[in-house]
Design an enzyme around this catalytic site. Sequence first.
Site, PDB file in Angstrom:
ATOM      1  N   ASN A  45       0.802  -1.213   0.000  1.00 60.96           N
ATOM      2  CA  ASN A  45       0.000   0.000   0.000  1.00 60.96           C
ATOM      3  C   ASN A  45       0.842   1.272   0.000  1.00 60.96           C
ATOM      4  OD1 ASN A  45      -2.518   1.687   0.701  1.00 60.96           O
ATOM      5  ND2 ASN A  45      -1.182   2.051   2.459  1.00 60.96           N
ATOM      6  N   TYR A  71       3.225  10.167 -12.029  1.00 58.08           N
ATOM      7  CA  TYR A  71       2.638   9.284 -11.009  1.00 58.08           C
ATOM      8  C   TYR A  71       1.976   8.092 -11.692  1.00 58.08           C
ATOM      9  CZ  TYR A  71      -0.794   7.784  -7.476  1.00 58.08           C
ATOM     10  OH  TYR A  71      -1.571   7.057  -6.602  1.00 58.08           O
TER      11      TYR A  71
END
Length: 258
Positions: free
Chosen positions: A90, A156
């Site tokens: 995560n 990103y």
Amino acid sequence: MVWTNQVALITGASRSIGREIALLLARRGAAICVNYAERTDAAEQVANEIEAAGGRAMTAGADVANFASVEAMVEQATARLGPVTILVNNAGVLYQATLETLNHKQFDRMRRINVDGIIHTTRAVMAGMRTRRYGRIINLTSIAAIGATLPGNAFYAATKAEAAILTRRFAMELGSEGVTVNVVAPGFIRTDMTQQRRHGLEWLFIEMHVRERTIMGRIGEPGEVANAVVFLAAPETAWITAQTLVVDGGRMDYLAYS
């Protein structure tokens, strides 16, 4: 395998989506290693909440961009909780830039966390999973990797797309040994990261932008992503691997569709 035999390592688990994943896996019965990079107090709060509810938990500070640090964390988790059977990657950072404003140093740091971090943790747990012929690896990417059009996210998105491709390749390498590797790709979720430095009218504009492009007409919440992760982490999902589960409320602004 049953939930009470599971040990889950969740990277970046001190807040937001990671925190919700840790708490939900703990409620299922898994022991939890709460990884953090900087927020010691927040990680300890998560572990304390799990233990107060009768579960087992520990915290482990480690920068996932550093392989030696990750190896040490996995060794600590194994010694205290048992062999890691669930890995949730995560941990991630968001650096927004355009071609004109790109800072290579910041981009490199983002890539080392978002991509190399997944490589490091997977390498650190895979030997044990192979030996036991059991494992669940879930990587968090983003719908940015698929092509959502929110401005400033090109680099990103590139790191998240790379993570998604690696997921499928790792699934191919580990699948015959009982290890599943899948992706959860969240849409726009109300987290510390998405809200950082966005206040007042700027946040209202973002929220309106998302609502207008989402079938469900709202922003997502961390717990909704956690539910998807826990589904893929379940002992019963042994025949689901190399898949991307999109949790985005039905976004309609993908570049591929425009």
